[in-house]
Design a protein around this motif. Sequence first.
Motif, short mmCIF file in Angstrom:
data_model
loop_
_atom_site.label_atom_id
_atom_site.label_comp_id
_atom_site.label_asym_id
_atom_site.label_seq_id
_atom_site.Cartn_x
_atom_site.Cartn_y
_atom_site.Cartn_z
N GLU A 47 0.14 15.83 -6.94
CA GLU A 47 0.82 17.12 -6.83
C GLU A 47 1.32 17.61 -8.19
OE1 GLU A 47 0.77 18.99 -4.23
OE2 GLU A 47 -0.20 17.46 -2.97
N GLU A 48 1.65 16.67 -9.07
CA GLU A 48 2.15 17.03 -10.40
C GLU A 48 1.01 17.32 -11.38
OE1 GLU A 48 4.55 13.71 -11.51
OE2 GLU A 48 6.26 14.31 -10.26
N GLY A 49 -0.24 17.06 -10.94
CA GLY A 49 -1.38 17.29 -11.81
C GLY A 49 -1.70 16.14 -12.74
N ASP A 50 -1.07 15.00 -12.52
CA ASP A 50 -1.35 13.81 -13.32
C ASP A 50 -2.49 13.04 -12.63
OD1 ASP A 50 -1.40 11.51 -14.82
OD2 ASP A 50 0.76 11.18 -14.80
N PHE A 51 -3.69 13.58 -12.77
CA PHE A 51 -4.83 13.08 -12.00
C PHE A 51 -5.34 11.72 -12.49
CE2 PHE A 51 -5.05 17.75 -11.61
CZ PHE A 51 -4.86 17.84 -10.24
N LYS A 52 -5.12 11.43 -13.75
CA LYS A 52 -5.59 10.14 -14.27
C LYS A 52 -4.84 8.97 -13.62
CE LYS A 52 -6.84 7.89 -18.59
NZ LYS A 52 -6.88 8.00 -20.07
N ARG A 53 -3.51 9.08 -13.56
CA ARG A 53 -2.74 8.00 -12.95
C ARG A 53 -2.91 8.00 -11.42
NH1 ARG A 53 3.13 7.24 -15.76
NH2 ARG A 53 3.33 9.50 -15.50
N ALA A 54 -3.02 9.21 -10.84
CA ALA A 54 -3.27 9.30 -9.40
C ALA A 54 -4.59 8.62 -9.05
CB ALA A 54 -3.29 10.76 -8.97
N ASN A 55 -5.58 8.81 -9.90
CA ASN A 55 -6.90 8.22 -9.65
C ASN A 55 -6.84 6.69 -9.62
OD1 ASN A 55 -9.53 7.03 -11.25
ND2 ASN A 55 -10.10 8.56 -9.73
N ARG A 56 -6.11 6.11 -10.54
CA ARG A 56 -6.01 4.65 -10.57
C ARG A 56 -5.37 4.10 -9.30
NH1 ARG A 56 -3.84 1.59 -15.66
NH2 ARG A 56 -4.71 -0.10 -14.38
N LEU A 57 -4.37 4.81 -8.81
CA LEU A 57 -3.72 4.37 -7.58
C LEU A 57 -4.61 4.58 -6.36
CD1 LEU A 57 -0.19 5.76 -8.45
CD2 LEU A 57 -0.71 3.35 -8.05
N PHE A 58 -5.25 5.75 -6.28
CA PHE A 58 -6.16 6.01 -5.16
C PHE A 58 -7.33 5.03 -5.17
CE2 PHE A 58 -4.56 10.58 -4.98
CZ PHE A 58 -3.98 10.43 -3.73
N ASP A 59 -7.76 4.65 -6.34
CA ASP A 59 -8.85 3.69 -6.45
C ASP A 59 -8.48 2.36 -5.80
OD1 ASP A 59 -11.47 2.91 -7.56
OD2 ASP A 59 -10.28 1.53 -8.78
N ILE A 74 0.81 -1.22 0.00
CA ILE A 74 0.00 0.00 0.00
C ILE A 74 0.85 1.27 0.00
CG2 ILE A 74 -1.80 1.29 1.23
CD1 ILE A 74 -2.69 -1.36 -0.03
N LYS A 75 1.91 1.27 0.81
CA LYS A 75 2.70 2.50 0.97
C LYS A 75 3.26 3.04 -0.33
CE LYS A 75 6.45 4.56 3.68
NZ LYS A 75 7.54 4.33 4.65
N PRO A 76 3.88 2.21 -1.19
CA PRO A 76 4.39 2.75 -2.47
C PRO A 76 3.27 3.34 -3.34
CG PRO A 76 5.31 0.59 -2.03
CD PRO A 76 4.23 0.79 -1.03
N LYS A 77 2.10 2.72 -3.31
CA LYS A 77 0.98 3.23 -4.08
C LYS A 77 0.55 4.61 -3.55
CE LYS A 77 -1.05 -1.37 -4.97
NZ LYS A 77 -1.02 -1.47 -6.42
N TYR A 78 0.50 4.72 -2.23
CA TYR A 78 0.12 5.99 -1.60
C TYR A 78 1.11 7.10 -1.97
CZ TYR A 78 -0.64 9.46 2.10
OH TYR A 78 -0.85 10.63 2.79
N GLU A 79 2.38 6.81 -1.85
CA GLU A 79 3.41 7.81 -2.13
C GLU A 79 3.39 8.24 -3.59
OE1 GLU A 79 6.94 5.88 -0.79
OE2 GLU A 79 6.62 6.41 1.33
N MET A 80 3.22 7.26 -4.49
CA MET A 80 3.19 7.59 -5.91
C MET A 80 1.90 8.33 -6.28
SD MET A 80 3.83 5.22 -9.27
CE MET A 80 5.62 5.30 -9.12
N ALA A 81 0.78 7.95 -5.66
CA ALA A 81 -0.50 8.63 -5.92
C ALA A 81 -0.40 10.10 -5.54
CB ALA A 81 -1.62 7.94 -5.15
N GLU A 82 0.18 10.38 -4.39
CA GLU A 82 0.34 11.77 -3.95
C GLU A 82 1.29 12.53 -4.89
OE1 GLU A 82 0.80 13.21 -0.18
OE2 GLU A 82 -1.12 12.40 0.49
N LYS A 83 2.33 11.86 -5.34
CA LYS A 83 3.30 12.47 -6.26
C LYS A 83 2.59 12.87 -7.56
CE LYS A 83 7.50 11.30 -8.89
NZ LYS A 83 6.87 11.19 -10.23
N PHE A 84 1.83 11.95 -8.13
CA PHE A 84 1.11 12.26 -9.36
C PHE A 84 0.07 13.35 -9.14
CE2 PHE A 84 2.06 7.76 -11.01
CZ PHE A 84 3.08 8.22 -11.84
#
Length: 270
Positions: free
Chosen positions: A41-53, A29-39
């Motif tokens: 903050e960068e405005g890459d909401f599509k990839r962030a959404n997949r991880l948050f999902d 879970i932790k790597p997904k959380y960290e990468m989701a937040e990174k995306f």
Amino acid sequence: MRKLLPLLSLVLVLASCSEYQKVLKNQEIKPKYEMAEKFYEEGDFKRANRLFDQIAPKYIGKAQGERVMFFYANTYYEIGQYNDAGYQFERFVKAYPKSEKVQQASFMSAKSYYHLSRKFSLDQTDTDKALLKLQNFINAYPDSEYLPDANVIAANLTQKKEKKSLEIAKQFTKLGEFYDLEYSISAIKALENFILDNPGTIYKEEALYYKTLAAYNLALNSHPQKKEERLNNAKEAYSKFIKTFPETEFAKKANNMAEKIDKELQNYSK
């Protein structure tokens, strides 16, 4: 060096995609959380959404849950999936009623349904839903910083519903000119109700003009026994219209109708 820069950029992009796919498939879970937040903050909401999902259910009841759920809802909004956004913002409000983000989430839920509202000629179910959400928000947070935006959106949606009602009445008016007189009667009633129900409408000038036109059509095509009364009603409608909007864009058409009405009424004065 200039030739190497595009190649270097491509390598970085491919590396990023590879890392993303790797984390996406990872069970941790932790790597997904960290990468989701990174995306995020960068405005890459599509990839962030997949991880948050993937991780959102895992954070329910945890310290970071509030942050994750808000970001998750907002990614849906940012990628234009407004139905999901509205639903997730509603879930956030229910799950975290004491959150400092609850006002924003409540407003964003209503705003999501606003984006789902269709043009005035189509079904207005989502318009009604958005207006209800906005009214609930305005009632709950009368001093909110989002109140000006909420009022603007609510006015926009209200005007859309007014436009739909007016267009229906206008269709009755047009049908009354060429077909059954009942259409003109229905048009007059619909326009009277429209004006009563929407006293501050921006379409009042148009509504009064079409009421005058419907009354004019009804009078000219009526049976002789009812014609004089209906001519006087049409004249009254015209007078109210011109008194309310003396500089109306419909002045020429309305004045032509008034002349015809007066000419017809002369037959009864004799």
